[in-house]
Scaffold this active site. Structure first.
Site, PDB file in Angstrom:
ATOM      1  CB  CYS A  81      21.560  45.761  81.652  1.00  0.00           C
ATOM      2  SG  CYS A  81      23.127  45.239  80.904  1.00  0.00           S
ATOM      3  CG  HIS A 119      24.406  47.105  85.745  1.00  0.00           C
ATOM      4  ND1 HIS A 119      23.878  45.907  86.166  1.00  0.00           N
ATOM      5  CD2 HIS A 119      24.843  46.882  84.484  1.00  0.00           C
ATOM      6  CE1 HIS A 119      23.988  45.006  85.216  1.00  0.00           C
ATOM      7  NE2 HIS A 119      24.577  45.577  84.178  1.00  0.00           N
ATOM      8  CD  GLU A 170      22.943  47.052  89.595  1.00  0.00           C
ATOM      9  OE1 GLU A 170      24.001  46.570  89.152  1.00  0.00           O
ATOM     10  OE2 GLU A 170      22.049  47.537  88.857  1.00  0.00           O
TER      11      GLU A 170
END
Length: 393
Positions: A255, A351, A353
Site C-alpha cells: 500500500c 493488502h 494480510e
C-alpha cells in the site's frame, strides 16, 4: 430507537439529511467509499483511514457487532462514518458489544438513514472530496463553509500521526527463521502476525526510523507498511528506503509502502479520482498470470512513465510493473532487479494480510521470506501449508 437529526454536506454543496449514528457532534474529512460487505471493524481501525469519512456501500452495517480479536490497531481512525441501515442488534457469538457502542465511546461522529447509493455514485462521478457531518446543527451553509476551509488530503503528511511512538517486537511463531525491520507508516496488526506465522521475528519501528536503527535489528529484510496521506509529502521514509536499497537489503512494501518504493525509485505518484477501497478488487500478478481478488484502501498510486510492459531504469536497477488492477489498469505492484537480474525489492498496492478480505494474495509473505532466505544462501523454503494453517479468521 430515537436518533438525533443529522446532515452531511459535501464540498460541492450536495447535502443529505439523515440521523445521527455514533457520537453526537461535528466532523470533517475526505469522503471515500468502501465496497466491502463485511470487515467493518478492521476498516474502522485501519490507520490508513486517518482523516477520512468512510461511506459504506453495503446497506446493512453492524450486524455482527464488534469483538476484541479483530481490531487492526488500538483505536478507530476514521474521521466519520456513513451507513444506510445500522443494525438494531448485534448477532454473533463473537460479539462483545455493538458497533455503535464503540463509535460513541471513541467519539466518532456518523450519520445513518441516507441514500448511500446516491452518495457513492456522486463520489464516483465527481471524485473523492471533503465532507462534513453534523448532528449539532442543521445550518447547511455554516457546515459547508467549515468543509471548504478544511485541508485536503493532497499534500497531507500523516504517517507521523499514526505510527508507533516506540519500537516493539512481534516474536516469531514457532522456530525463528528470519528477522524483519518493519517501518510503521500506519501498520495493521495482522501484517506482522502474517510474518510471525512464517517464523519471522518482526521489529516494528516508528515512521522516522533511521538506517542505523534498521541495521541494529539485524534484519534479513525491511518492510514498509500501509499508511495514510499523500506519498509526495512523506520524504523521510523515501530517503530511508533509498538507503535500504543501496544496502541491498531485501525489501517488501504494501500500500503506502508501494508508493514509497515508487518515489524512492524516482517515479511520481498521483491522486486517484476516488481511490480503491473494499475487499473485492481484481488484480493480476503479471509474474504468474494469476488473477487475485484483493483488499484495497488507497487514494494515491504510482505513475508509470511508459507502457506497462516496459521496464524503467533506476539508480538501483530495472523496475517493472508486477501487478495491475483489472478495473482501471492502475499500477498495483513493482519489482526491482539489480544489474545481475537478482530480485532486490518488490511491493504491492493492496493488502495481502487479508484483514478483512480474501486470502488470494497471502503468498506474497512467502515470496518475501523466500527472497530473504535466498539472499542469505539458505536453501530452506517457506513451508506454506505449515505456516498458514489455521490462520483464517
Amino acid at each position: 430507537m430515537s436518533r438525533t437529526p443529522a446532515i452531511l454536506v459535501l464540498e460541492d454543496g450536495r447535502t443529505f439529511h439523515g440521523e445521527s449514528y455514533g457520537a453526537i457532534g461535528e466532523t470533517v474529512g475526505e469522503a471515500v467509499f468502501s465496497t466491502g460487505m463485511t470487515g467493518y471493524q478492521e476498516t474502522l481501525t485501519d490507520p490508513s483511514y486517518r482523516r477520512q469519512v468512510v461511506v459504506m456501500t453495503a446497506p446493512h452495517v453492524g450486524n455482527t457487532g464488534v469483538n476484541a480479536e479483530d481490531p487492526e490497531s488500538g483505536r478507530i481512525w476514521v474521521a466519520g462514518y456513513v451507513v444506510r441501515d445500522p443494525a438494531r442488534v448485534a448477532s454473533s457469538w463473537r460479539a462483545t458489544r455493538t458497533l455503535e457502542d464503540d463509535l460513541v465511546e471513541q467519539g466518532v461522529v456518523g450519520i445513518s438513514g441516507i441514500d448511500t447509493r446516491a452518495l457513492t455514485r456522486h463520489l464516483r462521478e465527481r471524485g473523492a472530496m471533503r465532507v462534513g457531518i453534523s448532528s449539532v446543527t442543521d445550518d447547511v451553509d455554516a457546515l459547508l463553509a467549515t468543509v471548504q476551509a478544511a485541508p485536503s488530503m493532497a499534500g497531507a503528511d500523516l504517517a507521523g500521526e499514526v505510527t508507533t511512538t516506540e519500537p516493539y517486537v512481534v516474536p516469531a511463531i514457532g522456530e525463528k527463521r528470519l528477522t524483519v525491520a518493519a517501518v510503521d507508516l500506519g501498520i495493521k496488526a495482522m501484517t506482522p502476525h502474517r510474518m510471525a506465522e512464517r517464523g519471522i521475528e518482526v521489529h516494528v519501528l516508528p515512521a522516522d526510523a533511521t538506517l542505523e536503527q534498521v541495521r541494529a535489528t539485524g534484519a534479513d529484510g525491511v518492510f514498509f507498511s500501509n499508511g495514510p496521506g499523500d506519498p509526495a509529502a512523506t520524504t523521510d521514509a523515501v530517503e530511508l528506503l533509498q538507503d535500504v536499497l543501496r544496502d541491498r537489503t531485501p525489501f517488501f512494501g504494501i500500500c503506502f509502502g508501494n508508493q514509497m518504493l515508487g518515489r524512492a525509485l524516482g517515479l511520481e505518484t498521483f491522486k486517484l479520482k476516488y481511490g480503491h477501497r473494499g475487499i473485492n478488487q481484481p488484480v493480476m500478478d503479471r509474474t504468474t498470470g494469476k488473477v487475485e481478488i484483493t483488499a484495497h484502501n488507497h487514494g494515491f498510486a504510482v505513475a508509470w512513465p511508459t507502457d506497462l510492459d516496459t521496464a524503467v531504469k533506476t539508480p538501483f536497477g530495472d523496475a517493472a510493473v508486477s501487478h495491475v488492477c483489472l478495473n482501471d489498469d492502475v499500477v498495483e505492484g513493482l519489482e526491482v532487479h539489480d544489474a545481475s537480474g537478482e530480485l532486490l525489492a518488490f511491493s504491492v498496492q493492496y493488502h495481502p494480510e487479508a484483514a478483512a478480505g480474501p486470502h488470494d494474495a497471502e503468498y506474497l509473505f512467502d515470496r518475501f521470506a523466500d527472497l530473504m532466505l535466498a539472499r542469505r544462501g539458505d536453501a530452506a523454503r517457506t513451508p506454506r501449508s505449515e505456516t498458514t494453517e489455521g490462520t483464517v479468521r
